[in-house]
Design a protein around this motif. Structure first.
Motif, mmCIF file in Angstrom:
data_model
loop_
_atom_site.group_PDB
_atom_site.id
_atom_site.type_symbol
_atom_site.label_atom_id
_atom_site.label_comp_id
_atom_site.label_asym_id
_atom_site.label_seq_id
_atom_site.Cartn_x
_atom_site.Cartn_y
_atom_site.Cartn_z
ATOM 1 N N GLY A 1 -6.777 -5.040 -6.627
ATOM 2 C CA GLY A 1 -6.315 -6.476 -7.407
ATOM 3 C C GLY A 1 -5.510 -6.808 -8.763
ATOM 4 O O GLY A 1 -4.921 -7.994 -9.262
ATOM 5 N N ASN A 2 -5.114 -5.645 -9.319
ATOM 6 C CA ASN A 2 -4.480 -5.788 -10.709
ATOM 7 C C ASN A 2 -3.359 -4.255 -10.425
ATOM 8 O O ASN A 2 -3.558 -3.512 -9.374
ATOM 9 C CB ASN A 2 -5.501 -5.201 -11.687
ATOM 10 C CG ASN A 2 -5.855 -6.700 -11.788
ATOM 11 O OD1 ASN A 2 -4.835 -8.048 -12.239
ATOM 12 N ND2 ASN A 2 -7.103 -6.656 -11.145
ATOM 13 N N GLY A 3 -2.402 -4.225 -11.435
ATOM 14 C CA GLY A 3 -1.036 -2.565 -11.372
ATOM 15 C C GLY A 3 -1.552 -2.837 -12.798
ATOM 16 O O GLY A 3 -1.795 -3.172 -13.802
ATOM 17 N N ALA A 4 -1.036 -0.836 -12.663
ATOM 18 C CA ALA A 4 -0.830 -0.568 -13.342
ATOM 19 C C ALA A 4 0.464 -0.800 -15.211
ATOM 20 O O ALA A 4 0.173 -0.784 -15.602
ATOM 21 C CB ALA A 4 -0.455 0.904 -13.467
ATOM 22 N N LEU A 5 1.491 -1.314 -14.230
ATOM 23 C CA LEU A 5 2.584 -2.439 -14.551
ATOM 24 C C LEU A 5 2.351 -3.818 -13.670
ATOM 25 O O LEU A 5 2.446 -3.811 -12.759
ATOM 26 C CB LEU A 5 3.545 -1.840 -14.822
ATOM 27 C CG LEU A 5 3.801 0.304 -14.781
ATOM 28 C CD1 LEU A 5 5.377 0.169 -14.863
ATOM 29 C CD2 LEU A 5 3.672 -0.136 -16.706
ATOM 30 N N ASP A 6 2.637 -4.926 -14.929
ATOM 31 C CA ASP A 6 2.730 -6.107 -14.325
ATOM 32 C C ASP A 6 3.248 -7.015 -15.329
ATOM 33 O O ASP A 6 3.018 -7.084 -15.995
ATOM 34 C CB ASP A 6 1.587 -6.414 -13.853
ATOM 35 C CG ASP A 6 0.929 -8.338 -13.787
ATOM 36 O OD1 ASP A 6 1.861 -8.731 -12.878
ATOM 37 O OD2 ASP A 6 0.103 -8.585 -13.655
ATOM 38 N N TYR A 7 4.607 -7.494 -14.248
ATOM 39 C CA TYR A 7 5.657 -8.303 -15.418
ATOM 40 C C TYR A 7 6.131 -9.379 -14.364
ATOM 41 O O TYR A 7 5.940 -9.683 -12.967
ATOM 42 C CB TYR A 7 7.041 -7.643 -16.025
ATOM 43 C CG TYR A 7 7.535 -6.690 -15.198
ATOM 44 C CD1 TYR A 7 8.789 -7.256 -14.555
ATOM 45 C CD2 TYR A 7 6.553 -5.383 -14.963
ATOM 46 C CE1 TYR A 7 9.468 -6.694 -14.182
ATOM 47 C CE2 TYR A 7 7.497 -4.412 -14.110
ATOM 48 C CZ TYR A 7 8.988 -5.304 -13.368
ATOM 49 O OH TYR A 7 9.586 -4.210 -12.815
ATOM 50 N N ASN B 1 10.001 -2.132 -1.858
ATOM 51 C CA ASN B 1 9.153 -4.275 -1.404
ATOM 52 C C ASN B 1 9.234 -5.162 -1.657
ATOM 53 O O ASN B 1 8.037 -5.366 -3.030
ATOM 54 C CB ASN B 1 7.566 -3.571 -0.579
ATOM 55 C CG ASN B 1 7.192 -4.731 0.471
ATOM 56 O OD1 ASN B 1 7.965 -5.683 0.718
ATOM 57 N ND2 ASN B 1 6.365 -5.027 0.703
ATOM 58 N N SER B 2 9.867 -6.250 -2.051
ATOM 59 C CA SER B 2 10.574 -7.071 -2.712
ATOM 60 C C SER B 2 8.845 -7.916 -2.620
ATOM 61 O O SER B 2 8.657 -8.742 -3.849
ATOM 62 C CB SER B 2 11.039 -7.748 -2.209
ATOM 63 O OG SER B 2 11.188 -8.410 -0.872
ATOM 64 N N GLY B 3 7.829 -7.505 -1.849
ATOM 65 C CA GLY B 3 6.485 -8.582 -1.711
ATOM 66 C C GLY B 3 5.240 -7.825 -1.839
ATOM 67 O O GLY B 3 5.497 -6.425 -2.418
ATOM 68 N N GLY B 4 4.558 -7.857 -0.830
ATOM 69 C CA GLY B 4 3.608 -6.784 -0.399
ATOM 70 C C GLY B 4 1.995 -7.534 -2.082
ATOM 71 O O GLY B 4 2.706 -8.256 -3.472
ATOM 72 N N GLY B 5 1.133 -7.098 -1.624
ATOM 73 C CA GLY B 5 -0.137 -7.225 -2.137
ATOM 74 C C GLY B 5 -0.383 -8.789 -2.350
ATOM 75 O O GLY B 5 -0.508 -9.259 -1.246
ATOM 76 N N PHE B 6 -0.889 -9.298 -4.100
ATOM 77 C CA PHE B 6 -1.158 -10.535 -3.852
ATOM 78 C C PHE B 6 0.293 -11.442 -4.833
ATOM 79 O O PHE B 6 -0.122 -12.539 -4.845
ATOM 80 C CB PHE B 6 -2.444 -10.901 -5.342
ATOM 81 C CG PHE B 6 -3.610 -10.516 -4.547
ATOM 82 C CD1 PHE B 6 -4.957 -11.667 -3.933
ATOM 83 C CD2 PHE B 6 -4.129 -9.276 -4.439
ATOM 84 C CE1 PHE B 6 -5.555 -11.393 -3.065
ATOM 85 C CE2 PHE B 6 -5.589 -8.889 -4.217
ATOM 86 C CZ PHE B 6 -5.882 -10.047 -3.531
ATOM 87 N N GLY B 7 1.325 -10.116 -4.914
ATOM 88 C CA GLY B 7 2.496 -11.748 -4.680
ATOM 89 C C GLY B 7 2.470 -11.890 -6.095
ATOM 90 O O GLY B 7 2.164 -11.096 -7.106
ATOM 91 N N GLY B 8 3.251 -12.479 -7.140
ATOM 92 C CA GLY B 8 4.038 -12.171 -8.125
ATOM 93 C C GLY B 8 4.592 -10.993 -8.487
ATOM 94 O O GLY B 8 4.912 -9.963 -7.612
ATOM 95 N N GLY B 9 4.837 -10.997 -9.836
ATOM 96 C CA GLY B 9 5.932 -9.494 -9.976
ATOM 97 C C GLY B 9 7.145 -9.883 -10.113
ATOM 98 O O GLY B 9 7.690 -10.795 -9.031
ATOM 99 N N GLY B 10 7.973 -8.982 -10.882
ATOM 100 C CA GLY B 10 9.460 -9.187 -10.570
ATOM 101 C C GLY B 10 10.358 -7.793 -9.937
ATOM 102 O O GLY B 10 10.217 -7.854 -9.345
ATOM 103 N N GLY B 11 11.215 -7.696 -10.960
ATOM 104 C CA GLY B 11 12.236 -6.766 -9.930
ATOM 105 C C GLY B 11 11.993 -5.321 -10.129
ATOM 106 O O GLY B 11 12.385 -5.113 -10.117
#
Length: 671
Positions: free
Chosen positions: A516-522, A652-662
């Motif tokens: 549900g989280n990532g080492a990097l998230d922006y 992959n531009s999507g994936g997971g729970f969504g959100g995130g940038g470039g």
């Protein structure tokens, strides 16, 4: 006359803003302007280089910029020939000399001069009431004063009062649990030592204060401590200065049901601050350890602070999932094992209802907080360092365990130096914007390690929302240009609800083991143009740096979780090591960015094996790597190279729970 350079400086700066040419002779104003210009120029340069809008750091400030400890503050000498002796004897006192008189168990000082107190007053009071605002020097020369129903020492009126603790003596001031006032409208005095004038404490003797009614030592004006050993037990606050608390040195021990040290003036400009140049402080407080109503500046000292019963009493919080919803974490896969204590703590948390709980922060400022040095050991139920404005750390050593944030600023958090070790926190370092240009930082967090969010956690609480539920903004920015940063987070490792810019430094992230989280998230971009970055964690929300970055990055996703401690080794086609890293927790994704990665270069990624190099925060330097298993060979052809066990793949531009940038997310990692 007050020796408050902070107020004078504010006046000078105000004049400068109107008539700049008139300020050419003010060296203090010129220095402040130069520092501000330098900070603004540096911020502009970083902004230009990264393409992001960097928050300008506050101008550098030290204790000497806001307060002076002058000769009068440090005066300890006296002679029997030129002073008045006050001998305390049970329920009476004998006065030898002029300017004071005894009436029963009350001693009243009515003229300027030096007064030497000795003996014991079992139920009485020493009152200073100098109508012409003359200066009074009180010397405690083995004095024990107790008043059952009021302050032991009550400074009703005077110009400046200096209280000297005579060398080699022990002195005690105490009161009863209930005060008797003249009428229902009167609520002063309200401390065992209470002053309505400027009060300075100096000397090398010892002062013990037992405040059973309310506060230990209170000044309704300025309060300075130059030296001495001071031990306070208080039913409410330990030390209170309305306009300021300024401490040059001394050994201060406080056990208070309320705040340890505090200032209270929130209405007069340039007042209500705390400035500490040095000293040794041991504070156990039910509320905040040190709380400045406006600014707080620390240049040095040794601080051992326990607030609200310590971090074990921190409010239990439920981690926020994407979109602000509470979430149940999903594992990487069936082979995932528990990570470090950060993950265990996050998994065990349960949702609670926000209440208007008492503030129990280690060090707190209503305005800017600046820490230039000192040694801090903080065990706090609430934030360890907290500002409703900006926090700036240029030096010092910090050992922090907290039930909430390690360092929190509602506006900008700036770390330019020092050693910061946050061994337990909900979120490690937090601010609307965060700038790291130096220092050595270690963070363990049960949620996000470094969180750029925007807004005020206290505002959110007051509005009935979850604490630390910040609003996202494109203006939020995490800027890293130097220093060493190591993060162990059960939530996101580096989390920006805006963008990230990295131009230097060394950053290693041991991120979440849950997807549900990532080492990097922006949310915006992560532009990297310098420094060394490695971030390992789960794969469900994994992001890499942005495609617009000028420094190259690889992002590897494994088909199965790798066990904690399993080395990741990257080398070029000539066998030169680019990076060897040992994640401290299970991981399924790893992101590596290094200045040594080059366009068109050929590289090989290995796992396992061993290294004879020197290990710092899991990063190996020098030595030889042997015994690993080759995962894949690949060539760098773009700013971000996405890898799985079959080789180069696509983001992959999507994936997971969504959100995130470039940063995108990788395609699945099976062969």
């Amino acid at each position: 006359m007050k020796k408050n350079k902070f107020r004078e400086m504010l006046g000078v700066l105000l004049i400068c803003s109107v008539v700049l040419s008139a300020c050419s002779t003010s060296s203090q104003a010129s220095t402040t302007a130069a520092v501000t210009t330098s900070a603004t120029t540096a911020a502009a340069a970083a902004s230009s280089q990264s393409g992001e809008t960097t928050a300008a750091a506050p101008a550098s400030v030290a204790v000497s910029d806001v307060v002076t400890f002058d000769e009068a503050d440090k005066a300890v000498d006296w002679s029997a020939e030129t002073s008045t002796a006050i001998k305390l004897n049970g329920t009476s006192a004998a006065v030898t000399g002029s300017g004071a008189k005894a009436s029963g168990s009350t001693v009243t000082i009515s003229a300027a001069g030096t007064y030497v107190l000795s003996g014991t007053l079992s139920d009485g009071q020493v009152v200073v009431d100098v109508q012409d605002d003359g200066d009074v020097h009180l010397v405690l020369n083995g004095a024990n004063i107790h008043d059952n129903d009021s302050a032991g020492i009550y400074i009703k009126e005077a110009g400046n009062v200096v209280l000297t603790l005579q060398e080699g003596t022990e002195n005690t001031i105490s009161d009863g649990a209930t005060y008797v006032f003249a009428d229902a409208a009167t609520d002063e005095p309200s401390a065992a030592i209470f002053s309505k004038a400027d009060l300075t404490i100096n000397g090398t003797g010892k002062l013990s204060v037992v405040a059973s009614y309310n506060d230990g030592i209170t000044s309704k004006d300025d309060l300075k401590i130059v030296s001495g050993t001071i031990d306070i037990t208080a039913a409410d606050d330990g030390i209170v200065g309305k306009d300021m608390v300024a401490i040059e040195d001394g050994t201060v021990t406080i056990k208070a049901e309320g705040d340890g040290i505090k200032s209270t003036n929130d209405t007069d400009e340039g007042r209500g601050f705390i400035a500490i140049a040095g000293g040794t402080f041991t504070i156990e407080a039910g509320n905040d350890g040190i709380q400045a109503e406006t600014e707080l500046i620390v240049d040095g000292g040794t601080f051992n602070l326990v607030t609200g019963g310590g971090n074990v009493n921190g409010e239990v919080k439920q981690e926020e999932g994407p979109g602000g919803m509470g979430m149940q974490r999903g594992g990487m896969n069936a082979t995932s094992a528990a990570g470090t204590s950060a993950d265990a703590a996050a998994t065990a948390t349960t949702e609670t209802t926000e209440t208007g709980s008492t503030s129990a922060k280690g060090v707190k400022a209503g305005g800017d907080m600046t820490v230039n040095g000192g040694t801090f050991t903080i065990d706090s139920a609430d934030d360890a360092l907290h500002s409703n404005s900006n926090v700036t750390v240029t030096g010092g050593e910090f050992e922090i365990a907290t039930g909430d944030d390690g360092i929190h600023a509602d506006a900008l958090t700036t770390i330019a130096g020092g050693s910061i070790n946050i061994t337990k926190s909900y979120e490690g370092i937090e601010g609307a914007n965060i700038t790291i240009s130096g220092g050595e930082i270690h963070v363990v967090a049960s949620d996000d390690g470094i969180n750029v969010a925007g807004g005020s956690d206290e505002t959110s609480e007051a509005a009935g929302g979850r604490a630390d539920q910040f609003s996202a903004s494109s203006n939020n920015l995490l800027t890293i240009s130097g220093g060493i940063v190591n993060v162990d987070a059960a939530g996101d490792g580096l989390d920006s609800n805006g963008s990230i810019s990295m131009t230097g430094g060394t950053v290693s992230v041991n991120g979440p083991t849950m997807n549900g989280n990532g080492a990097l998230d922006y949310d915006g971009t992560f532009n990297i143009s310098g420094g060394t970055l490695v971030a390992a964690g789960s794969s469900g929300m994994a992001q890499a740096t942005s495609e617009e970055s000028s420094q190259f990055t690889i992002s590897m996703t494994f088909s199965q979780a790798q066990q904690a401690g399993t080395l990741v080794h990257l080398q070029d086609s000539d066998g030169n090591t680019i990076m060897t890293f040992a994640p401290s927790k299970n991981y399924q994704s790893v992101v590596i960015s290094s200045p040594e990665l080059a366009q068109g270069g050929s590289y090989t990624l290995y796992t396992g094996g061993s290294s004879t190099g020197s290990n710092t925060d899991g990063l190996y330097t020098d030595g030889a790597y042997t015994g690993g298993t080759k995962v894949t060979d690949f060539e760098v052809s773009s700013s971000v190279t996405w890898l799985n066990e079959s080789g180069v793949t696509t983001a992959n531009s999507g994936g997971g729970f969504g959100g995130g940038g470039g940063g995108g997310r990788p395609q699945g990692g099976g062969r």
